[in-house]
Enzyme design. Structure first.
Site, PDB file in Angstrom:
ATOM      1  N   GLU A 114       1.056  -1.971  -0.195  1.00 55.92           N
ATOM      2  CA  GLU A 114      -0.082   0.114  -0.404  1.00 55.92           C
ATOM      3  C   GLU A 114       0.725   1.045   0.139  1.00 55.92           C
ATOM      4  O   GLU A 114       0.298   2.098   0.535  1.00 55.92           O
ATOM      5  CB  GLU A 114      -0.564  -0.084   0.995  1.00 55.92           C
ATOM      6  CG  GLU A 114      -1.806  -1.215   0.950  1.00 55.92           C
ATOM      7  CD  GLU A 114      -3.126  -1.307   1.063  1.00 55.92           C
ATOM      8  OE1 GLU A 114      -4.147   0.405   1.323  1.00 55.92           O
ATOM      9  OE2 GLU A 114      -4.560  -1.686   1.578  1.00 55.92           O
ATOM     10  N   HIS A 148      -5.112   2.182   0.149  1.00 55.53           N
ATOM     11  CA  HIS A 148      -4.387   2.824  -0.928  1.00 55.53           C
ATOM     12  C   HIS A 148      -4.189   3.125  -1.980  1.00 55.53           C
ATOM     13  O   HIS A 148      -4.035   1.308  -2.459  1.00 55.53           O
ATOM     14  CB  HIS A 148      -3.000   3.275  -0.448  1.00 55.53           C
ATOM     15  CG  HIS A 148      -3.190   4.480   1.243  1.00 55.53           C
ATOM     16  ND1 HIS A 148      -3.354   2.976   2.201  1.00 55.53           N
ATOM     17  CD2 HIS A 148      -2.835   5.285   1.243  1.00 55.53           C
ATOM     18  CE1 HIS A 148      -2.910   4.164   3.223  1.00 55.53           C
ATOM     19  NE2 HIS A 148      -3.267   5.377   2.614  1.00 55.53           N
ATOM     20  N   LYS A 195     -10.653   5.756   5.838  1.00 54.23           N
ATOM     21  CA  LYS A 195     -10.095   5.715   5.354  1.00 54.23           C
ATOM     22  C   LYS A 195      -9.566   5.886   3.725  1.00 54.23           C
ATOM     23  O   LYS A 195      -8.440   4.537   3.549  1.00 54.23           O
ATOM     24  CB  LYS A 195      -8.599   6.617   5.955  1.00 54.23           C
ATOM     25  CG  LYS A 195      -7.389   7.126   5.043  1.00 54.23           C
ATOM     26  CD  LYS A 195      -6.410   7.280   5.689  1.00 54.23           C
ATOM     27  CE  LYS A 195      -5.237   8.187   4.639  1.00 54.23           C
ATOM     28  NZ  LYS A 195      -3.685   7.569   5.001  1.00 54.23           N
TER      29      LYS A 195
END
Length: 254
Positions: free
Chosen positions: A87, A144, A171
């Site tokens: 990530e 991500h 997130k």
């Protein structure tokens, strides 16, 4: 806006988006020097990117740093993050070791939040979240994509999944290939915040193209943004002082 998450008196998800400043030192000395350099800097949370730390796989060294980092940062909440290489982080780690690291960090009482990569595997993620919560530590679930920006519905699906797994703050950070991709990220943020979220969320579009997404969180529904003091931990991070100015200018005009 969704319900806020409070850590050390900082209400993430209420009012102006909060500023998180990362520490990316390789040695204890570099890490503590970075913390010292944050004095007087506008910040609400400090993220220790522990994947940069050369002693990360020896937990005694991690605790040794935390015991000095905690007082060095005063009352500022600490987000403990091992960003894996898959990530965009500095090191790879086995899921079992990753779970153990985060659980042991939460158990020290020296960190306020831990970051858990949401697609590590549901069982591992749930285990870390439950353990963190048992120690009173909040969890940021993260994802991500440094190559592209998925479709809006996929972004929303991932954020909902993080919420369902029990994370306190979902997130997501994605890379735009063009300006439309930034709009896709913002549209997904607005949809998640207004239609699905019952807690704060954090979203960003990276690099220079996505910079605007780091500034307009209060408009679209992202509760926290990352600003740099010295070394940035991701592409497109703005200086924390400038970021603070912009966030407050927007807040006062809304």
């Amino acid at each position: 806006m969704s319900n806020y998450v409070e850590v050390r008196g900082i209400k993430i998800g209420a009012g102006v988006p909060k500023i998180c400043v990362p520490i990316v030192g390789k040695t204890k000395e570099e890490i503590l020097a970075a913390a010292k350099s944050f004095e007087g800097v506008a910040k609400d949370v400090v993220e220790w990117r522990v994947d940069w730390f050369e002693g990360v796989f020896d937990f005694a060294q991690v605790v040794d740093v935390l015991k000095e980092l905690r007082p060095a940062l005063g009352g500022t909440p600490i987000l403990f993050t091992f960003r894996t290489s898959k990530e965009g982080g500095e090191k790879s780690i086995l899921p079992a070791d990753y779970a153990l690291l985060n659980e042991r960090a939460a158990a020290t009482g020296l960190v306020d939040l831990v970051d858990v990569e949401a697609f590590t595997g549901d069982d591992v993620v749930k285990e870390i979240i439950e353990a963190a919560h048992s120690y009173g530590v909040k969890v940021v679930a993260s994802n991500h994509d440094f190559d592209k920006t998925p479709e809006k519905d996929e972004l929303v699906r991932r954020l909902i999944k993080m919420q369902e797994l029990g994370a306190d703050i979902p997130k997501i950070a994605v890379m735009p290939q063009n300006k439309k991709d930034v709009l896709t990220l913002l549209a997904a943020t607005e949809e998640m915040a207004s239609e699905h979220a019952d807690r704060p969320i954090i979203t960003m579009s990276m690099a220079g193209t996505g910079l605007i997404s780091r500034l307009c969180g209060e408009v679209f529904g992202s509760a926290l943004t990352f600003g740099a003091v010295g070394n940035a931990s991701a592409p497109g991070q703005m200086n924390a002082a400038d970021l603070n100015t912009v966030l407050h200018l927007i807040h006062e005009s809304l």
